[in-house]
Write a protein that holds these residues in place. Structure first.
Motif, PDB file in Angstrom:
ATOM      1  N   GLN A  52      13.764 -12.174   3.006  1.00  7.39           N
ATOM      2  CA  GLN A  52      12.982 -12.972   3.923  1.00  7.39           C
ATOM      3  C   GLN A  52      12.989 -10.818   4.491  1.00  7.39           C
ATOM      4  OE1 GLN A  52      12.108 -15.872   5.525  1.00  7.39           O
ATOM      5  NE2 GLN A  52      11.514 -14.260   6.594  1.00  7.39           N
ATOM      6  N   ALA A  53      13.908 -10.779   5.113  1.00 12.60           N
ATOM      7  CA  ALA A  53      14.261  -9.161   5.450  1.00 12.60           C
ATOM      8  C   ALA A  53      12.965  -8.485   4.868  1.00 12.60           C
ATOM      9  CB  ALA A  53      15.265  -8.932   5.058  1.00 12.60           C
ATOM     10  N   ILE A  54      12.784  -7.918   4.192  1.00 16.23           N
ATOM     11  CA  ILE A  54      11.446  -7.485   3.114  1.00 16.23           C
ATOM     12  C   ILE A  54       9.795  -8.321   4.286  1.00 16.23           C
ATOM     13  CG2 ILE A  54       9.579  -7.198   1.633  1.00 16.23           C
ATOM     14  CD1 ILE A  54      12.444  -6.997   0.240  1.00 16.23           C
ATOM     15  N   SER A  55      10.174  -9.548   3.971  1.00 18.11           N
ATOM     16  CA  SER A  55       8.240 -10.818   4.436  1.00 18.11           C
ATOM     17  C   SER A  55       9.005  -9.820   5.981  1.00 18.11           C
ATOM     18  CB  SER A  55       8.832 -11.980   4.192  1.00 18.11           C
ATOM     19  OG  SER A  55       7.612 -12.583   4.777  1.00 18.11           O
ATOM     20  N   ASP A  56       9.632 -10.024   6.816  1.00 17.67           N
ATOM     21  CA  ASP A  56      10.026 -10.084   8.452  1.00 17.67           C
ATOM     22  C   ASP A  56       9.414  -8.182   8.777  1.00 17.67           C
ATOM     23  OD1 ASP A  56      10.643 -11.952   8.708  1.00 17.67           O
ATOM     24  OD2 ASP A  56      13.002 -12.460   8.985  1.00 17.67           O
ATOM     25  N   LYS A  57      10.170  -7.449   7.467  1.00 15.34           N
ATOM     26  CA  LYS A  57      10.206  -6.418   8.147  1.00 15.34           C
ATOM     27  C   LYS A  57       8.826  -5.622   8.097  1.00 15.34           C
ATOM     28  CE  LYS A  57      11.296  -1.179   8.942  1.00 15.34           C
ATOM     29  NZ  LYS A  57      11.624  -1.068  10.339  1.00 15.34           N
ATOM     30  N   VAL A  58       8.089  -5.850   7.066  1.00 14.66           N
ATOM     31  CA  VAL A  58       6.370  -5.310   5.838  1.00 14.66           C
ATOM     32  C   VAL A  58       5.514  -6.741   6.619  1.00 14.66           C
ATOM     33  CG1 VAL A  58       5.413  -4.864   4.321  1.00 14.66           C
ATOM     34  CG2 VAL A  58       7.871  -5.035   3.852  1.00 14.66           C
ATOM     35  N   GLY A  59       5.745  -7.766   7.379  1.00 16.33           N
ATOM     36  CA  GLY A  59       4.906  -8.484   7.451  1.00 16.33           C
ATOM     37  C   GLY A  59       4.306  -8.676   5.825  1.00 16.33           C
ATOM     38  N   ILE A  60       4.892  -8.730   5.132  1.00 18.91           N
ATOM     39  CA  ILE A  60       3.949  -9.418   4.300  1.00 18.91           C
ATOM     40  C   ILE A  60       3.283 -10.969   3.697  1.00 18.91           C
ATOM     41  CG2 ILE A  60       6.112 -11.250   2.132  1.00 18.91           C
ATOM     42  CD1 ILE A  60       4.772  -7.824   1.430  1.00 18.91           C
ATOM     43  N   ASN A  61       3.343 -11.718   5.322  1.00 16.13           N
ATOM     44  CA  ASN A  61       2.653 -12.546   5.316  1.00 16.13           C
ATOM     45  C   ASN A  61       1.002 -12.145   5.979  1.00 16.13           C
ATOM     46  OD1 ASN A  61       4.000 -14.926   3.376  1.00 16.13           O
ATOM     47  ND2 ASN A  61       5.243 -14.761   5.210  1.00 16.13           N
ATOM     48  N   LYS A  62       1.089 -11.337   6.392  1.00 19.33           N
ATOM     49  CA  LYS A  62      -0.395 -11.416   6.981  1.00 19.33           C
ATOM     50  C   LYS A  62      -1.027 -10.666   6.164  1.00 19.33           C
ATOM     51  CE  LYS A  62       2.056  -9.546  11.421  1.00 19.33           C
ATOM     52  NZ  LYS A  62       1.577  -9.409  12.054  1.00 19.33           N
ATOM     53  N   PRO A  63      -2.400 -10.506   6.073  1.00 17.18           N
ATOM     54  CA  PRO A  63      -3.810 -10.736   5.037  1.00 17.18           C
ATOM     55  C   PRO A  63      -3.876  -8.955   4.711  1.00 17.18           C
ATOM     56  CG  PRO A  63      -4.758 -11.455   6.663  1.00 17.18           C
ATOM     57  CD  PRO A  63      -3.274 -11.502   6.806  1.00 17.18           C
ATOM     58  N   GLY A  64      -3.154  -8.044   3.534  1.00 21.27           N
ATOM     59  CA  GLY A  64      -3.637  -6.743   3.408  1.00 21.27           C
ATOM     60  C   GLY A  64      -2.166  -6.192   3.384  1.00 21.27           C
ATOM     61  N   LYS A  65      -1.547  -6.622   3.161  1.00 20.83           N
ATOM     62  CA  LYS A  65       0.192  -6.297   4.113  1.00 20.83           C
ATOM     63  C   LYS A  65       0.800  -6.110   2.484  1.00 20.83           C
ATOM     64  CE  LYS A  65       0.788  -5.145   8.227  1.00 20.83           C
ATOM     65  NZ  LYS A  65       0.443  -3.586   8.584  1.00 20.83           N
ATOM     66  N   GLY A  66       0.310  -6.988   1.897  1.00 24.13           N
ATOM     67  CA  GLY A  66       0.912  -6.579  -0.143  1.00 24.13           C
ATOM     68  C   GLY A  66       1.638  -8.216   0.161  1.00 24.13           C
ATOM     69  N   ILE A  67       2.596  -7.980  -1.381  1.00 22.27           N
ATOM     70  CA  ILE A  67       2.812  -9.468  -2.154  1.00 22.27           C
ATOM     71  C   ILE A  67       4.079  -9.351  -2.425  1.00 22.27           C
ATOM     72  CG2 ILE A  67       2.065  -8.724  -4.423  1.00 22.27           C
ATOM     73  CD1 ILE A  67       1.401 -11.255  -4.699  1.00 22.27           C
ATOM     74  N   ASN A  73       0.495  -0.867  -0.232  1.00 21.72           N
ATOM     75  CA  ASN A  73      -0.528   0.212   0.301  1.00 21.72           C
ATOM     76  C   ASN A  73       1.038   1.018  -0.043  1.00 21.72           C
ATOM     77  OD1 ASN A  73      -2.784  -1.813   0.300  1.00 21.72           O
ATOM     78  ND2 ASN A  73      -1.832  -1.093   2.292  1.00 21.72           N
ATOM     79  N   LYS A  74       0.174   2.033  -0.562  1.00 15.28           N
ATOM     80  CA  LYS A  74       0.807   3.107  -0.281  1.00 15.28           C
ATOM     81  C   LYS A  74       1.182   4.721   0.951  1.00 15.28           C
ATOM     82  CE  LYS A  74       0.891   8.220  -2.558  1.00 15.28           C
ATOM     83  NZ  LYS A  74      -0.275   9.170  -3.691  1.00 15.28           N
ATOM     84  N   GLY A  75       2.646   4.609   1.137  1.00 14.31           N
ATOM     85  CA  GLY A  75       3.680   4.897   1.801  1.00 14.31           C
ATOM     86  C   GLY A  75       4.630   3.949   2.839  1.00 14.31           C
ATOM     87  N   HIS A  76       4.225   3.102   2.314  1.00 17.80           N
ATOM     88  CA  HIS A  76       4.799   1.250   2.931  1.00 17.80           C
ATOM     89  C   HIS A  76       6.590   1.234   1.875  1.00 17.80           C
ATOM     90  CE1 HIS A  76       2.656   1.066   6.108  1.00 17.80           C
ATOM     91  NE2 HIS A  76       0.535   0.777   4.775  1.00 17.80           N
ATOM     92  N   SER A  77       6.907   1.979   1.004  1.00 16.29           N
ATOM     93  CA  SER A  77       8.293   2.182   0.200  1.00 16.29           C
ATOM     94  C   SER A  77       9.310   2.030   1.272  1.00 16.29           C
ATOM     95  CB  SER A  77       7.897   1.954  -1.410  1.00 16.29           C
ATOM     96  OG  SER A  77       7.866   3.516  -0.770  1.00 16.29           O
ATOM     97  N   SER A  78       9.188   2.584   1.936  1.00 17.61           N
ATOM     98  CA  SER A  78      10.326   2.912   2.564  1.00 17.61           C
ATOM     99  C   SER A  78      10.575   1.744   2.926  1.00 17.61           C
ATOM    100  CB  SER A  78      10.245   4.136   3.177  1.00 17.61           C
ATOM    101  OG  SER A  78       9.008   4.324   4.024  1.00 17.61           O
ATOM    102  N   GLU A  79       9.083   1.018   4.026  1.00 18.07           N
ATOM    103  CA  GLU A  79       9.968   0.033   5.064  1.00 18.07           C
ATOM    104  C   GLU A  79      10.383  -1.313   3.646  1.00 18.07           C
ATOM    105  OE1 GLU A  79       6.294  -0.978   6.927  1.00 18.07           O
ATOM    106  OE2 GLU A  79       5.729   0.594   7.105  1.00 18.07           O
ATOM    107  N   VAL A  80      10.169  -1.170   2.902  1.00 20.59           N
ATOM    108  CA  VAL A  80      10.208  -2.282   2.172  1.00 20.59           C
ATOM    109  C   VAL A  80      11.947  -1.964   1.319  1.00 20.59           C
ATOM    110  CG1 VAL A  80      10.228  -3.230  -0.167  1.00 20.59           C
ATOM    111  CG2 VAL A  80       8.525  -2.481   1.487  1.00 20.59           C
ATOM    112  N   ILE A  81      12.369  -0.786   1.890  1.00 27.80           N
ATOM    113  CA  ILE A  81      13.639  -0.344   0.866  1.00 27.80           C
ATOM    114  C   ILE A  81      14.595  -0.742   1.814  1.00 27.80           C
ATOM    115  CG2 ILE A  81      15.252   0.923   0.175  1.00 27.80           C
ATOM    116  CD1 ILE A  81      12.216   1.928  -2.077  1.00 27.80           C
ATOM    117  N   ASN A  82      14.370  -0.110   3.480  1.00 32.37           N
ATOM    118  CA  ASN A  82      15.279  -0.252   4.275  1.00 32.37           C
ATOM    119  C   ASN A  82      14.944  -1.675   5.033  1.00 32.37           C
ATOM    120  OD1 ASN A  82      15.200   3.054   4.545  1.00 32.37           O
ATOM    121  ND2 ASN A  82      13.437   2.939   5.906  1.00 32.37           N
ATOM    122  N   ALA A  83      14.327  -1.912   4.986  1.00 31.06           N
ATOM    123  CA  ALA A  83      14.584  -3.626   4.827  1.00 31.06           C
ATOM    124  C   ALA A  83      15.577  -4.254   4.102  1.00 31.06           C
ATOM    125  CB  ALA A  83      13.123  -4.561   5.028  1.00 31.06           C
ATOM    126  N   ALA A  84      15.212  -4.322   2.833  1.00 30.66           N
ATOM    127  CA  ALA A  84      16.253  -4.939   1.741  1.00 30.66           C
ATOM    128  C   ALA A  84      17.735  -4.419   1.605  1.00 30.66           C
ATOM    129  CB  ALA A  84      15.766  -3.965   0.176  1.00 30.66           C
TER     130      ALA A  84
END
Length: 108
Positions: free
Chosen positions: A75-90, A14-25
């Motif tokens: 794995q870092a992206i998944s852990d930081k963003v919680g991507i496996n939770k509903p509505g968090k992304g893919i 979702n918009k506004g969460h890209s920085s979390e992904v980039i920081n985790a990466a």
């Protein structure tokens, strides 16, 4: 052209969460990413606000990584963003056959 072993990690959040992904990466030794704006069109992507239908905006993050780092970065992206939770992304990975314009990456 370079035929080194690279993967492209594509993460959609979702918009506004890209920085979390980039920081985790980056913490997992990726060099960064490219953010592209988009919008969802799936059956779960439509919301109502004051009676108006709205399609939530998305951010698509493209992260080119050495294939040896793919699992660690994913794995870092998944852990930081919680991507496996509903509505968090893919997030998913595509094998890159060839890449050009990444000489800075190859000189390390």
């Amino acid at each position: 052209m370079n035929e080194n072993n690279f993967d492209l990690i594509i993460t959609i959040v979702n918009k506004g969460h890209s920085s979390e992904v980039i920081n985790a990466a980056k913490t997992a030794r990726a060099e960064g990413g490219t953010v592209i704006n988009g919008r969802g069109s799936g059956i779960h992507e439509v919301a109502k606000l004051f009676g108006f239908l709205m399609e939530p905006e998305k951010e698509i993050i493209l992260t080119l990584v050495d294939a040896n780092k793919t699992e660690q970065v994913l794995q870092a992206i998944s852990d930081k963003v919680g991507i496996n939770k509903p509505g968090k992304g893919i997030a998913f990975v595509i094998d890159v056959k060839r890449a050009v314009g990444i000489s800075h990456y190859l000189n390390n």
